[in-house]
Design a protein around this motif. Sequence first.
Motif, PDB file in Angstrom:
ATOM      1  N   UNK A   9       0.572  -1.263   0.122  1.00  0.00           N
ATOM      2  CA  UNK A   9      -0.144   0.049  -0.034  1.00  0.00           C
ATOM      3  C   UNK A   9       0.746   1.223  -0.161  1.00  0.00           C
ATOM      4  N   UNK A  12       2.401   1.663  -3.181  1.00  0.00           N
ATOM      5  CA  UNK A  12       1.218   2.213  -4.261  1.00  0.00           C
ATOM      6  C   UNK A  12       0.892   3.663  -4.017  1.00  0.00           C
ATOM      7  N   UNK A  13       0.913   4.058  -2.884  1.00  0.00           N
ATOM      8  CA  UNK A  13       0.704   5.448  -2.617  1.00  0.00           C
ATOM      9  C   UNK A  13       1.613   6.455  -3.061  1.00  0.00           C
ATOM     10  N   UNK A  15       3.638   5.638  -5.673  1.00  0.00           N
ATOM     11  CA  UNK A  15       3.512   5.842  -6.880  1.00  0.00           C
ATOM     12  C   UNK A  15       2.345   6.682  -7.364  1.00  0.00           C
ATOM     13  N   UNK A  16       1.098   6.903  -6.754  1.00  0.00           N
ATOM     14  CA  UNK A  16       0.465   7.640  -6.950  1.00  0.00           C
ATOM     15  C   UNK A  16       0.452   9.170  -6.869  1.00  0.00           C
ATOM     16  N   UNK A  19       2.978  10.068  -9.793  1.00  0.00           N
ATOM     17  CA  UNK A  19       2.276  10.084 -10.998  1.00  0.00           C
ATOM     18  C   UNK A  19       1.354  11.565 -10.873  1.00  0.00           C
ATOM     19  N   UNK A  20       1.017  11.872  -9.528  1.00  0.00           N
ATOM     20  CA  UNK A  20       0.019  12.834  -9.512  1.00  0.00           C
ATOM     21  C   UNK A  20       0.871  14.241  -9.660  1.00  0.00           C
ATOM     22  N   UNK A  24       7.367  13.026 -13.813  1.00  0.00           N
ATOM     23  CA  UNK A  24       7.860  11.846 -14.000  1.00  0.00           C
ATOM     24  C   UNK A  24       7.998  11.973 -15.430  1.00  0.00           C
ATOM     25  N   UNK A  25       9.197  11.339 -16.153  1.00  0.00           N
ATOM     26  CA  UNK A  25       9.606  10.961 -17.739  1.00  0.00           C
ATOM     27  C   UNK A  25       8.630  10.092 -18.015  1.00  0.00           C
ATOM     28  N   UNK A  29       6.877   6.785 -15.994  1.00  0.00           N
ATOM     29  CA  UNK A  29       5.651   6.869 -15.371  1.00  0.00           C
ATOM     30  C   UNK A  29       4.805   5.713 -15.978  1.00  0.00           C
ATOM     31  N   UNK A  33       3.152   3.276 -13.648  1.00  0.00           N
ATOM     32  CA  UNK A  33       1.748   2.818 -13.882  1.00  0.00           C
ATOM     33  C   UNK A  33       1.644   1.547 -13.793  1.00  0.00           C
ATOM     34  N   UNK A  36       2.055   0.221 -10.371  1.00  0.00           N
ATOM     35  CA  UNK A  36       0.859   0.431  -9.464  1.00  0.00           C
ATOM     36  C   UNK A  36      -0.303  -0.559  -9.882  1.00  0.00           C
ATOM     37  N   UNK A  37      -0.566  -0.652 -11.113  1.00  0.00           N
ATOM     38  CA  UNK A  37      -1.435  -1.585 -11.219  1.00  0.00           C
ATOM     39  C   UNK A  37      -1.278  -3.091 -10.661  1.00  0.00           C
ATOM     40  N   UNK A  40      -1.941  -2.837  -6.801  1.00  0.00           N
ATOM     41  CA  UNK A  40      -3.230  -2.696  -6.683  1.00  0.00           C
ATOM     42  C   UNK A  40      -3.716  -4.117  -6.464  1.00  0.00           C
TER      43      UNK A  40
END
Lengths: 65, 454
Positions: A9, A12-13, A15-16, A19-20, A24-25, A29, A33, A36-37, A40
């Motif tokens: 988790x 994951x957080x 990474x989010x 990305x937000x 990120x290049x 990214x 992603x 992250x998937x 998740x």
Amino acid sequence: MERTFEQAMKQLEEIVRRLEQGDVPLEESIDLYKKGMELSAECSAKLQQAEKQLVQFIDAEEEAD
Amino acid sequence: MSSAANYLTVSALTRYIKRKFDADPYLRKVYVKGELSNVKYHSNGHIYFTLKDAGARIACAMFASQARALSFRAEEGMNVFVTGDISVYENAGNYQFYAKTMEPDGVGALFVAYEQLKQKLEKEGLFSPTRKQPLPPLPRHIGVITSSTGAAIRDILTTLERRFPLAKVTVIPTLVQGPGAAPAIVKAIERMNEVPDVDVLIVGRGGGSIEDLWAFNEEAVARAIVKSRVPIISAVGHETDTTIADFVADLRAPTPTAAAELAVPDQLQLLQNIRSFSDRITQQTLGKVKQSRIDLQRVKQSAVFQDASRLYRPFVEQHLRMTDQLQQTTMRTIERVGQQQERLSLRLMHVSPVERIQRAQQQIDTIRQRILYSTQQQTTAKKHQLVNRIRTLEALSPLQTLQKGFLYAEKEHGVVKTIEEIQPKDTLQLHFYDGTATVQVQSLEKGGNHGTDI
């Protein structure tokens, strides 16, 4: 060693959050992603597993009572 | 035969006896000394007690009005001087000493012994809280040392059975009062320590007088308790009775029932605790899973996962913008370079040598024309000259002379100009205007001036 739910988790957080931020290049990214998937899905699976076990234990206990 | 009228009623007899007591002047004001025992302060202020010595005892009462006048508190074992009167208590059918005054006479022998031993053991540090052993939270095997008769054993066993039937109980019945009680208790404690899995001991007895409890004030018993490997709960008499055994025990219980309660947990309470723990961990874990699900959901619903195109959209836009910029920049560059080139070629045109070349070419052409013209002129002139000369020459030519019949001779070396050059027998070539004759000189004749120079 397998990571714990909390570790997954946390990753994951992170990474989010990255990305937000949007700085990120592109290749990275996409990698993030994908990662992250995966995380998740892993978290969902772990949760489902935990819930399933819990229900089993509770049922077993109620039968024992 | 006696008729019923001859029989006294119990009340009448008792009244008669009472009058006898009351009438006796010796019993109206009595001075008596003895040791206090079984002292009870009643809530209404009266004191009930027993006065005794080695051979006898007498029940006593002191009413509140007199009791209030006492400067000390009547205690077990005290030796006292008492004054009062004796009368019969009709309801109970016994006689009683009604004390009016009481004075202490030092303290009783047992009390002194008790105080002495207490001080001695305390000095040795045997009452110290640091010496006390902890009790097992869940004992497996409880040893009980008490009398096999009496309420104490029953109270202990029923309490243990009710609260914690899981524990095994071993009882060693012992004497708990009278001579031989102390050694019996010591031996029982020692034997219990030899049972390998006994993990707590209850040693005690029910209530009684200070003499009844005395074994628990003996030094041997106190030392046995101190020595015990197994932790000991003491339970001697009632709450108000404190023996030496209570001071040295690892835990003092006010009564035998309380000792059993202190020795083991209550199984109902235990079960309730287990249920409560089980409920709590279930709730806790359910809550944890629920919260985790919410957390995960929140992360999953974050914009980047909801719409992955957001990930590359900025890059696409940036790419478009860059492409645009690149095109515009390139166009501008081309335009600028074109203009530059135009300007340069204009300038180049201005400084071009072509014109000069053309002019030079024209000059050259002109010159060439002139040269050509002048050369032709000269050539023509020379030609005329040449023709004239040729005519002159022709006029002068030896061939013309030859045609007139002259000839010339040649030797190997050339034209022979003088007779000196030849010898007889020389071969000469004689040239005519229309041919050549080879001749041999026959003779020479010098002199004469015939001949013409050529």
